[in-house]
Enzyme design. Structure first.
Site, PDB file in Angstrom:
ATOM      1  N   THR A 307       0.829  -1.198   0.000  1.00  0.00           N
ATOM      2  CA  THR A 307       0.000   0.000   0.000  1.00  0.00           C
ATOM      3  C   THR A 307       0.867   1.254   0.000  1.00  0.00           C
ATOM      4  O   THR A 307       2.045   1.221   0.370  1.00  0.00           O
ATOM      5  CB  THR A 307      -0.909   0.048   1.236  1.00  0.00           C
ATOM      6  OG1 THR A 307      -0.135   0.445   2.390  1.00  0.00           O
ATOM      7  CG2 THR A 307      -1.586  -1.276   1.500  1.00  0.00           C
ATOM      8  N   ASP A 308       0.265   2.360  -0.377  1.00  0.00           N
ATOM      9  CA  ASP A 308       0.917   3.642  -0.187  1.00  0.00           C
ATOM     10  C   ASP A 308       0.964   3.936   1.308  1.00  0.00           C
ATOM     11  O   ASP A 308       0.344   3.257   2.118  1.00  0.00           O
ATOM     12  CB  ASP A 308       0.179   4.749  -0.956  1.00  0.00           C
ATOM     13  CG  ASP A 308       1.117   5.834  -1.433  1.00  0.00           C
ATOM     14  OD1 ASP A 308       2.128   6.100  -0.743  1.00  0.00           O
ATOM     15  OD2 ASP A 308       0.857   6.440  -2.485  1.00  0.00           O
ATOM     16  N   TRP A 309       1.673   4.993   1.676  1.00  0.00           N
ATOM     17  CA  TRP A 309       2.009   5.208   3.079  1.00  0.00           C
ATOM     18  C   TRP A 309       0.857   5.841   3.868  1.00  0.00           C
ATOM     19  O   TRP A 309       0.246   6.807   3.434  1.00  0.00           O
ATOM     20  CB  TRP A 309       3.234   6.109   3.162  1.00  0.00           C
ATOM     21  CG  TRP A 309       4.566   5.406   3.144  1.00  0.00           C
ATOM     22  CD1 TRP A 309       5.669   5.761   3.867  1.00  0.00           C
ATOM     23  CD2 TRP A 309       4.973   4.252   2.395  1.00  0.00           C
ATOM     24  NE1 TRP A 309       6.711   4.895   3.614  1.00  0.00           N
ATOM     25  CE2 TRP A 309       6.312   3.964   2.721  1.00  0.00           C
ATOM     26  CE3 TRP A 309       4.318   3.412   1.490  1.00  0.00           C
ATOM     27  CZ2 TRP A 309       7.019   2.890   2.175  1.00  0.00           C
ATOM     28  CZ3 TRP A 309       5.014   2.338   0.937  1.00  0.00           C
ATOM     29  CH2 TRP A 309       6.340   2.092   1.279  1.00  0.00           C
ATOM     30  N   LEU A 311      -2.200   4.437   5.546  1.00  0.00           N
ATOM     31  CA  LEU A 311      -3.622   4.144   5.353  1.00  0.00           C
ATOM     32  C   LEU A 311      -4.324   3.723   6.641  1.00  0.00           C
ATOM     33  O   LEU A 311      -5.546   3.616   6.661  1.00  0.00           O
ATOM     34  CB  LEU A 311      -3.811   3.023   4.319  1.00  0.00           C
ATOM     35  CG  LEU A 311      -3.895   3.428   2.851  1.00  0.00           C
ATOM     36  CD1 LEU A 311      -2.611   4.065   2.382  1.00  0.00           C
ATOM     37  CD2 LEU A 311      -4.233   2.222   1.973  1.00  0.00           C
TER      38      LEU A 311
END
Length: 599
Positions: A307-309, A311
């Site tokens: 995932t992107d940072w 969440l």
């Protein structure tokens, strides 16, 4: 299981003569759930200038606690690297720390892009000790797949020398929404060009196949972060919606199809939530339709999804409160968010240090340990393939010799110059043959550089014969610390600045403008008034001067349209390329110097 710290190195998973699958399975069956959970998180980490662990600013845990207590072994290094030797020493120290844990699993260190000119340190890092190239837009302007491969191979060597084994790039989002703040990180507006360049980029980083001399590529941001509503970014609540008003998602998937074919080892979904599509209106990483059904089943990707940072957990970034980017699921608890991410098909959670939530989910029977094992197996296999279990350390002396070496810097400097795009050149005014004894007015250039070429620098445009202006694509400043790094909003200069520039254009006989494009700019007033217009995608003042004096020739072609007005931008569809009416300049525009033989 081994009980003595030294016994572990004689276990089968350390035996490099065994097949990797056997080593992975041997290790998994020895792991407890806490150790498995630690594998699924990747947080930021930094160091002090002297190479010591930097823990004063950490609110979660110290570096030692993250490695030895939370069993984490993936970290995103942030900050500039000024001394490659110091960084290599830090890297070896954290690997030594990892070897003291019960199983000794080596650490994987990742990095955002750090080899470009950029104003946004929130999404990339300063080059420091590394070679410094134009932004990816510059490679798109050059249309040179071979050069992209050479660039990726060079940063592979620099990364390997200093311990980076995972690149949080390439970025393949398409610039169909010109206002988006992260346009500079991609290859422009054209899906076919981006697909061609990302293919060679991944091959340059990873090689023909992933192995001990590879840097793993994490292609982002699936399924394409370009079509943001009004160009706002989903790092922030007001930018969470991603729109497909042209029903054109497939166009944005093209580069990801190419990346998967090229063998990208990892993929990162973006924060946004799709609006008015067939997909659930929640952030992409939480969306099983996007991650499992589209990415894994339809596109066939079986690598690591990270995932992107940020969440899961609210955070403070650069003095600014940042809510967790769990769009559409803000009501869920942190544990529920982790459950949704795992159920969607994600393997690793970026920017987080909370493996205890995975342990809780397994202990409560909400997530099976077999589901966790699927992700653990993917993550471990990459570590083995990269050779981290066989030798996680780097050669400190070699790091100093390789990172930013003279030959790498020379190639980077040449790319800065060649990627310049010449959009206007009245009466073939460029290249200038000489400015000796000429009165020169400058903005964005150290006057001493002009004096070194024989020019006389003046403070008042009214006395100038020539003006050199280095400008940047306009934007509307935002408040806060982190938020202020994102250049969003209007693409045209405000009225007061237009008026100021207009006075210079009317006053000085010859005006040369160099505009840094981190997004498409709306500049009809500049294009109509100046003698020569150049655009760059990240370059030094030295590169600019070499170009205007003919020591190098601009060969770049625009990687996107330049809109003629903000009305045209607002009327365009965010997911459709080349959709602004009557653009000032078009994708592919770019002049060459006329009948000038450059030496």
């Amino acid at each position: 299981m081994s009980s003595h710290p030294d016994d572990k190195f004689s276990l089968p998973y350390w035996n490099r003569s065994l097949p990797i699958d056997d080593r992975v399975q041997d290790l998994i069956q020895r792991m407890n759930i806490s150790e498995k959970a630690g594998l699924l998180f990747q947080d930021k980490i930094s160091k002090k200038p002297n190479g010591e662990f930097d823990d004063e600013r950490r609110s979660v845990a110290t570096t030692e606690e993250l490695v030895t207590k939370r069993m984490m072994n993936h970290f995103n290094f942030v900050g500039s690297i000024k001394d490659a030797r110091v960084h290599a020493r830090w890297h070896n120290r954290i690997q030594s720390l990892a070897r003291t844990t019960r199983l000794g699993i080596p650490v994987t260190i990742s990095t955002d892009p750090r080899n470009h000119f950029t104003d946004n340190i929130g999404t990339s890092a300063m080059a420091g000790a590394f070679s410094q190239w134009p932004e990816p837009l510059g490679f798109a302007a050059l249309r040179n797949a071979k050069l992209v491969h050479e660039f990726a191979d060079i940063i592979r060597q620099e990364y390997l020398a200093t311990g980076f084994r995972l690149a949080l790039h390439p970025q393949v989002d398409l610039a169909t929404e010109p206002r988006w703040a992260r346009v500079s990180g991609g290859f422009g507006e054209d899906a076919d060009l981006t697909s061609q360049l990302v293919t060679t980029y991944i091959k340059g980083l990873q090689g023909v196949s992933l192995g001990p001399q590879s840097v793993s590529a994490m292609t982002k941001h699936f399924p394409g972060g370009g079509p943001q509503k009004d160009g706002e970014d989903p790092h922030f609540t007001y930018g969470k919606d991603q729109v497909y008003d042209g029903n054109n998602m497939e166009y944005h998937l093209k580069p990801f199809r190419a990346a998967i074919t090229a063998g990208t080892s990892q993929i990162m979904p973006y924060y946004g939530q799709p609006i008015r599509t067939k997909y659930e209106e929640v952030g992409f990483a939480f969306n099983k339709q996007i991650i499992t059904e589209l990415l894994r089943e339809e596109l066939g990707f079986q690598g690591i999804v990270c995932t992107d940072w940020g969440l899961i957990t609210d955070a403070m970034i650069m003095g600014q409160d940042m809510p967790a980017r769990c769009w559409g699921l803000e009501h869920l608890s942190r544990t529920d968010r982790v459950q949704r991410l795992l159920e969607s098909g994600c393997d690793m959670m970026g920017g987080e240090s909370c493996p205890e939530l995975v342990v809780q989910l397994v202990e409560e029977g909400r997530i099976s340990e077999s589901r966790v094992d699927i992700s653990v197996e993917r993550v471990l296999r990459e570590k083995f393939v990269l050779g981290l279990f066989d030798n996680p350390f780097v050669d400190i002396d070699a790091a100093a010799q390789i990172a930013g070496c003279e030959s790498f810097r020379a190639k980077a400097n040449q790319a800065q110059r060649q990627s310049y795009t010449l959009l206007k050149n009245d009466r073939n005014i460029l290249p200038l043959l000489s400015i000796k004894d000429k009165q020169i007015y400058v903005e964005g250039i150290d006057p001493s550089m002009i004096k070194a070429r024989g020019g006389i620098v003046v403070d008042n445009p009214e006395t100038a014969e020539i003006a050199f202006l280095r400008l940047k694509t306009p934007y509307e400043p935002r408040p806060g610390g982190f938020e202020a790094l994102f250049h969003a909003g209007s693409l045209e200069f405000p009225p007061k600045e237009k008026s100021r520039q207009g006075v210079i254009f009317k006053t000085v006989p010859i005006v040369v403008v160099d505009l840094y494009l981190d997004r498409p700019a709306t500049i009809p007033e500049i294009a109509g008034a100046v003698s020569a217009l150049l655009v760059n995608y990240g370059s030094s003042p030295e590169a600019f001067l070499d170009v205007i004096f003919g020591d190098a020739e601009p060969t770049g072609l625009l990687p996107f349209d330049l809109p003629s007005s903000m009305d045209a931008v607002r009327a365009s569809r965010s997911d459709v390329p080349y959709d602004t009416k009557d653009p000032l300049f078009r994708f592919g525009d770019g002049l060459r110097y006329a009948q000038i033989k450059l030496e």
